[in-house]
Design a protein around this motif. Structure first.
Motif, PDB file in Angstrom:
ATOM      1  N   MET A 131       0.774  -1.207   0.001  1.00  0.00           N
ATOM      2  CA  MET A 131       0.092   0.098   0.107  1.00  0.00           C
ATOM      3  C   MET A 131       1.054   1.269  -0.060  1.00  0.00           C
ATOM      4  O   MET A 131       0.408   2.199   0.276  1.00  0.00           O
ATOM      5  N   MET A 132       2.020   1.170  -0.242  1.00  0.00           N
ATOM      6  CA  MET A 132       2.959   2.365  -0.264  1.00  0.00           C
ATOM      7  C   MET A 132       2.696   3.145  -1.376  1.00  0.00           C
ATOM      8  O   MET A 132       2.465   2.913  -2.532  1.00  0.00           O
ATOM      9  N   VAL A 133       2.974   4.460  -1.293  1.00  0.00           N
ATOM     10  CA  VAL A 133       2.795   5.444  -2.271  1.00  0.00           C
ATOM     11  C   VAL A 133       3.957   5.435  -3.113  1.00  0.00           C
ATOM     12  O   VAL A 133       4.958   5.329  -2.714  1.00  0.00           O
ATOM     13  N   PRO A 134       3.790   5.546  -4.462  1.00  0.00           N
ATOM     14  CA  PRO A 134       4.932   5.439  -5.633  1.00  0.00           C
ATOM     15  C   PRO A 134       5.855   6.556  -5.248  1.00  0.00           C
ATOM     16  O   PRO A 134       5.622   7.788  -4.728  1.00  0.00           O
ATOM     17  N   ASP A 135       7.231   6.429  -5.350  1.00  0.00           N
ATOM     18  CA  ASP A 135       8.212   7.331  -5.533  1.00  0.00           C
ATOM     19  C   ASP A 135       8.217   8.346  -6.623  1.00  0.00           C
ATOM     20  O   ASP A 135       7.345   7.752  -7.655  1.00  0.00           O
ATOM     21  N   GLU A 136       8.709   9.354  -6.658  1.00  0.00           N
ATOM     22  CA  GLU A 136       8.806  10.295  -7.992  1.00  0.00           C
ATOM     23  C   GLU A 136       9.855  10.316  -8.522  1.00  0.00           C
ATOM     24  O   GLU A 136      11.145  10.226  -8.164  1.00  0.00           O
ATOM     25  N   PHE A 137       9.932  10.502 -10.003  1.00  0.00           N
ATOM     26  CA  PHE A 137      11.167  10.691 -10.882  1.00  0.00           C
ATOM     27  C   PHE A 137      10.984  11.720 -11.722  1.00  0.00           C
ATOM     28  O   PHE A 137      10.157  11.923 -12.466  1.00  0.00           O
ATOM     29  N   THR A 138      12.229  12.488 -12.121  1.00  0.00           N
ATOM     30  CA  THR A 138      12.219  13.659 -12.590  1.00  0.00           C
ATOM     31  C   THR A 138      12.400  13.481 -14.409  1.00  0.00           C
ATOM     32  O   THR A 138      12.901  12.142 -14.574  1.00  0.00           O
ATOM     33  N   SER A 139      12.384  14.171 -15.010  1.00  0.00           N
ATOM     34  CA  SER A 139      12.535  14.186 -16.657  1.00  0.00           C
ATOM     35  C   SER A 139      13.995  13.717 -16.855  1.00  0.00           C
ATOM     36  O   SER A 139      14.133  12.814 -17.660  1.00  0.00           O
ATOM     37  N   GLU A 140      14.910  14.110 -15.941  1.00  0.00           N
ATOM     38  CA  GLU A 140      16.219  13.755 -16.192  1.00  0.00           C
ATOM     39  C   GLU A 140      16.571  12.320 -15.896  1.00  0.00           C
ATOM     40  O   GLU A 140      17.382  11.767 -16.826  1.00  0.00           O
ATOM     41  N   ALA A 219       5.186  -1.785 -11.607  1.00  0.00           N
ATOM     42  CA  ALA A 219       5.089  -1.028 -12.939  1.00  0.00           C
ATOM     43  C   ALA A 219       3.863  -0.247 -13.114  1.00  0.00           C
ATOM     44  O   ALA A 219       3.731   0.806 -13.505  1.00  0.00           O
ATOM     45  N   LEU A 220       2.770  -1.146 -12.657  1.00  0.00           N
ATOM     46  CA  LEU A 220       1.547  -0.570 -12.868  1.00  0.00           C
ATOM     47  C   LEU A 220       1.336   0.586 -11.897  1.00  0.00           C
ATOM     48  O   LEU A 220       0.432   1.571 -12.321  1.00  0.00           O
ATOM     49  N   LYS A 221       1.823   0.534 -10.848  1.00  0.00           N
ATOM     50  CA  LYS A 221       1.513   1.720  -9.834  1.00  0.00           C
ATOM     51  C   LYS A 221       2.303   2.896 -10.291  1.00  0.00           C
ATOM     52  O   LYS A 221       1.783   4.180 -10.198  1.00  0.00           O
ATOM     53  N   PHE A 222       3.605   2.613 -10.705  1.00  0.00           N
ATOM     54  CA  PHE A 222       4.438   3.864 -11.201  1.00  0.00           C
ATOM     55  C   PHE A 222       3.803   4.637 -12.519  1.00  0.00           C
ATOM     56  O   PHE A 222       3.561   5.711 -12.328  1.00  0.00           O
ATOM     57  N   MET A 223       3.237   3.571 -13.380  1.00  0.00           N
ATOM     58  CA  MET A 223       2.569   4.140 -14.663  1.00  0.00           C
ATOM     59  C   MET A 223       1.248   4.815 -14.328  1.00  0.00           C
ATOM     60  O   MET A 223       1.012   5.973 -14.867  1.00  0.00           O
ATOM     61  N   ALA A 224       0.402   4.208 -13.460  1.00  0.00           N
ATOM     62  CA  ALA A 224      -0.520   4.958 -13.054  1.00  0.00           C
ATOM     63  C   ALA A 224      -0.593   6.141 -12.190  1.00  0.00           C
ATOM     64  O   ALA A 224      -1.112   7.312 -12.660  1.00  0.00           O
ATOM     65  N   TYR A 225       0.511   6.278 -11.655  1.00  0.00           N
ATOM     66  CA  TYR A 225       0.728   7.597 -10.745  1.00  0.00           C
ATOM     67  C   TYR A 225       1.258   8.646 -11.709  1.00  0.00           C
ATOM     68  O   TYR A 225       0.849   9.700 -11.370  1.00  0.00           O
ATOM     69  N   PHE A 245      -1.006  12.212  -1.855  1.00  0.00           N
ATOM     70  CA  PHE A 245      -1.958  11.271  -1.197  1.00  0.00           C
ATOM     71  C   PHE A 245      -2.945  10.820  -2.024  1.00  0.00           C
ATOM     72  O   PHE A 245      -3.219   9.618  -2.277  1.00  0.00           O
ATOM     73  N   VAL A 246      -3.620  11.868  -2.848  1.00  0.00           N
ATOM     74  CA  VAL A 246      -4.624  11.489  -3.817  1.00  0.00           C
ATOM     75  C   VAL A 246      -4.101  10.722  -4.987  1.00  0.00           C
ATOM     76  O   VAL A 246      -4.595   9.561  -5.343  1.00  0.00           O
ATOM     77  N   ALA A 247      -3.028  11.133  -5.635  1.00  0.00           N
ATOM     78  CA  ALA A 247      -2.635  10.385  -6.739  1.00  0.00           C
ATOM     79  C   ALA A 247      -1.842   9.176  -6.323  1.00  0.00           C
ATOM     80  O   ALA A 247      -2.193   8.118  -7.175  1.00  0.00           O
ATOM     81  N   GLY A 248      -1.221   8.995  -5.132  1.00  0.00           N
ATOM     82  CA  GLY A 248      -0.890   7.641  -4.613  1.00  0.00           C
ATOM     83  C   GLY A 248      -1.903   6.657  -4.310  1.00  0.00           C
ATOM     84  O   GLY A 248      -1.817   5.484  -4.708  1.00  0.00           O
ATOM     85  N   SER A 249      -2.815   7.074  -3.517  1.00  0.00           N
ATOM     86  CA  SER A 249      -3.948   6.346  -3.366  1.00  0.00           C
ATOM     87  C   SER A 249      -4.571   5.823  -4.491  1.00  0.00           C
ATOM     88  O   SER A 249      -5.003   4.452  -4.746  1.00  0.00           O
ATOM     89  N   LEU A 250      -4.829   6.575  -5.521  1.00  0.00           N
ATOM     90  CA  LEU A 250      -5.451   6.201  -6.882  1.00  0.00           C
ATOM     91  C   LEU A 250      -4.682   5.177  -7.518  1.00  0.00           C
ATOM     92  O   LEU A 250      -5.072   3.973  -8.165  1.00  0.00           O
ATOM     93  N   ALA A 251      -3.390   5.393  -7.659  1.00  0.00           N
ATOM     94  CA  ALA A 251      -2.463   4.629  -8.315  1.00  0.00           C
ATOM     95  C   ALA A 251      -2.434   3.179  -7.722  1.00  0.00           C
ATOM     96  O   ALA A 251      -2.356   2.084  -8.160  1.00  0.00           O
ATOM     97  N   GLY A 252      -2.375   3.228  -6.353  1.00  0.00           N
ATOM     98  CA  GLY A 252      -2.561   1.930  -5.668  1.00  0.00           C
ATOM     99  C   GLY A 252      -3.866   1.200  -5.718  1.00  0.00           C
ATOM    100  O   GLY A 252      -3.703  -0.003  -5.960  1.00  0.00           O
ATOM    101  N   VAL A 253      -4.879   1.899  -5.934  1.00  0.00           N
ATOM    102  CA  VAL A 253      -6.127   1.115  -6.221  1.00  0.00           C
ATOM    103  C   VAL A 253      -6.230   0.479  -7.619  1.00  0.00           C
ATOM    104  O   VAL A 253      -6.577  -0.642  -7.576  1.00  0.00           O
ATOM    105  N   ILE A 254      -5.515   1.039  -8.804  1.00  0.00           N
ATOM    106  CA  ILE A 254      -5.408   0.569  -9.891  1.00  0.00           C
ATOM    107  C   ILE A 254      -4.483  -0.383 -10.104  1.00  0.00           C
ATOM    108  O   ILE A 254      -4.997  -1.637 -10.595  1.00  0.00           O
ATOM    109  N   ALA A 255      -3.522  -0.384  -9.439  1.00  0.00           N
ATOM    110  CA  ALA A 255      -2.526  -1.614  -9.426  1.00  0.00           C
ATOM    111  C   ALA A 255      -2.929  -2.824  -8.555  1.00  0.00           C
ATOM    112  O   ALA A 255      -2.771  -3.872  -9.107  1.00  0.00           O
TER     113      ALA A 255
END
Length: 430
Positions: A131-140, A219-225, A245-255
Motif C-alpha cells: 500500500m506504499m505511495v509510489p516514489d517520483e522521478f524527474t525528466s532527467e 510497474a502498474l503503480k508507477f505508470m498509473a501514478y 496522497f490522492v494520486a498515490g492512493s488512486l495509483a494503488g487502487v489501480i495497481a
C-alpha cells in the motif's frame, strides 16, 4: 515518499541553470541574488564542504561533473570549466571558499523541489506490504534511464528481502486466520506448527507468488501514478503532500485491482496443507473450478479501503517528522542522512499499518474463507462484528507482532541489497 531537499547538489544544478539563463535571456536580477546570499553564508559553507570531497579546500571541474552525474545530469568537462570561470578570480581553474562565497550566481535552492534526486530515492525499501505511495522521478531520470535502474534495484532488493522474511509473513497470515481465544497461537508455537506439518520448506509457502507480483505491481503503480499526475494538471514534477496522497492512493487502487488475484493466491498458498496444491497454477485452477472467478476478488473492498488510511497517515507522519528534524538540526547538516530517514520511514510506516491493520486482517480472512474447513462466507461488516463480539478489539490485531518483527530485518536487507544492485547498475549514491 517525498524526501528532503539535498541542498548541496540542488545548489550546484541551480548554478548551472542560472548561467544558462543569463546567457540566453539576461532576465535574472543578480543584485537580488547577492543580497539574498549575504543572509545565507552558512548554507553556502555547507555546500562548499559537500562539493569538496577530497577536503582540499577548493573545488575543481571534476567535482562539478561528478556531482551533476549523481543527479543524472551529464555535462562535459568543458561545460564544467565554464561554471568555474564565472567564479574563478585568479585563473587557477579551482575555486576556494573566498571565491565561492563571493559568487553572485549562487542561491539556496529551498524552493526548487523539481531538481531533487538523491533523497527521494535513498529509502526505497520494500517490507512486503502493498500500500506504499509510489516514489517520483524527474525528466532527467527518465531520459538517462536512471528511473529503470532504480526500479530494478528496488525490485531485486524487495525479492530478496521478502524471501528472507517469508517465515514471519506466513506466520502473520496463519495468526490472522486461525488465531482466536481458543487457539492463542504465538510466534514459537506457530513456527513449530508449520515445521511439524510440512518441514522447513513449509516456512516459505506463498513466497513465490509474493515475489512474482513485485514487478507487475510496481510497474502498474508507477505508470498509473504518472498518468494521474498529468490528469491533475500539476505544473511541477513533484507534488504537494495532499496531491501525492490522492494520486498515490488512486495509483494503488489501480495497481491492486489488476494484481489482486495474485494476493488471493498468496494467501491460499500460505495456508495450504502439504500436497494440497502442486503449485501456483494448480492452486489457481482449483479455486476457479471450485469457487468461480469471484473467489479471486474476495476481500477486495477492505483491501482498497486500507490504502487510504495507510497512505495518508504514512505520508503525513513522515513529512512531519522529517520537517521537524530539519527545523531543529538542519542548519548544521546538509541533509539528515540515511539513519534519520530510516527512523522517520519506520515510524510513519508503523503508524500507517496500525491504522489499516484491522482492514488487512479482515481482507485476509475473507480471502481464506473457502480454504478453512467449516467456515461460512461472511461479509466484511459481518466479520468485523463477529471479531469484535468473540475476540474484542485485540482480535483485529492478531498477527501484528510477527508483522512488526519483520520490519527491521526487511528494511536492513532491502537497504544493503538495494545499494549493491544500484552500484552494479551504475546508480551512484552519496
Amino acid at each position: 515518499m517525498l524526501h528532503t531537499v539535498h541542498k548541496c547538489t540542488a545548489l550546484l544544478q541551480l548554478h548551472w541553470i542560472v548561467l544558462q539563463k543569463r546567457e540566453h535571456d539576461g532576465q535574472l536580477d543578480f543584485e537580488e541574488f547577492v543580497h539574498y546570499l549575504q543572509d545565507h553564508e552558512k548554507d553556502l559553507k555547507l555546500v562548499f564542504k559537500s562539493l569538496d570531497r577530497k577536503i582540499a579546500g577548493q573545488v575543481n571541474a571534476n567535482d562539478i561533473v561528478n556531482s551533476l552525474r549523481d543527479l543524472g545530469v551529464h555535462i562535459s568537462l568543458q561545460q564544467a570549466e565554464r561554471v568555474l570561470q564565472s567564479m574563478d578570480k585568479n585563473g587557477t581553474m579551482t575555486v576556494d571558499w573566498n571565491e565561492w562565497k563571493k559568487s553572485p550566481t549562487l542561491q539556496p535552492a529551498e524552493n526548487v523541489p523539481e531538481i531533487i534526486l538523491y533523497w527521494k530515492h535513498s529509502t526505497i525499501f520494500d517490507v512486503g506490504e502493498n500500500m506504499m505511495v509510489p516514489d517520483e522521478f524527474t525528466s532527467e531520470e527518465h531520459m538517462t534511464g536512471m528511473l529503470w535502474r532504480h526500479l530494478v534495484a528496488g525490485g531485486g532488493a524487495g525479492a530478496i528481502s521478502r524471501t528472507c522474511t517469508a517465515p514471519l509473513d506466513r506466520l502473520k497470515v496463519l495468526m490472522q486466520v486461525h488465531g482466536s481465544h481458543g487457539n492463542n497461537m504465538c510466534i514459537m508455537s506457530g513456527l513449530t506448527q508449520m515445521i511439524k506439518e510440512g518441514g522447513m520448506r513449509s516456512l516459505w509457502r506463498g513466497n513465490g507468488i509474493n515475489v512474482i507480483k513485485i514487478a507487475p505491481e510496481s510497474a502498474l503503480k508507477f505508470m498509473a501514478y504518472e498518468q494521474i499526475k498529468r490528469l491533475m494538471g500539476s505544473s511541477q514534477e513533484t507534488l504537494g503532500i495532499t496531491e501525492r496522497f490522492v494520486a498515490g492512493s488512486l495509483a494503488g487502487v489501480i495497481a491492486q485491482s489488476t494484481i489482486y488475484p495474485m494476493e488471493v493466491l498468496k494467501t491460499r498458498l500460505a495456508l495450504r496443507k502439504t500436497s494440497q496444491y502442486k503449485g501456483i497454477s494448480d492452486c489457481a485452477k482449483q479455486i476457479l473450478k471450485g469457487e468461480g472467478m469471484t473467489a479471486f476478488y474476495k476481500g477486495y473492498v477492505p483491501n482498497m479501503l486500507g490504502i487510504i488510511p495507510y497512505a495518508g497517515i504514512d505520508l503525513a507522519v513522515y513529512e512531519t517528522l522529517k520537517n521537524t528534524w530539519l527545523q531543529r538540526y538542519g542548519r548544521d547538516n546538509a541533509y539528515p542522512g540515511v539513519f534519520v530517514l530510516l527512523a522517520c520511514g519506520t515510524v510513519s510506516s508503523t503508524c500507517g499499518q496500525l491504522a489499516s491493520y484491522p482492514l488487512a486482517l479482515v481482507r485476509t480472512r475473507m480471502q481464506a474463507q473457502a480454504a478453512v474447513e467449516g467456515a461460512s462466507q461472511v461479509s466484511m461488516t459481518g466479520l468485523f462484528k463477529q471479531i469484535m463480539k468473540t475476540e474484542g478489539p485485540t482480535g483485529l490485531y492478531r498477527g501484528l507482532t510477527p508483522n512488526f518483527l519483520k520490519v527491521i530485518p526487511a528494511v536492513s536487507i532491502s537497504y544493503v541489497v538495494y545499494e549493491h544492485i544500484k552500484t552494479t547498475l551504475g546508480v551512484q549514491s552519496r
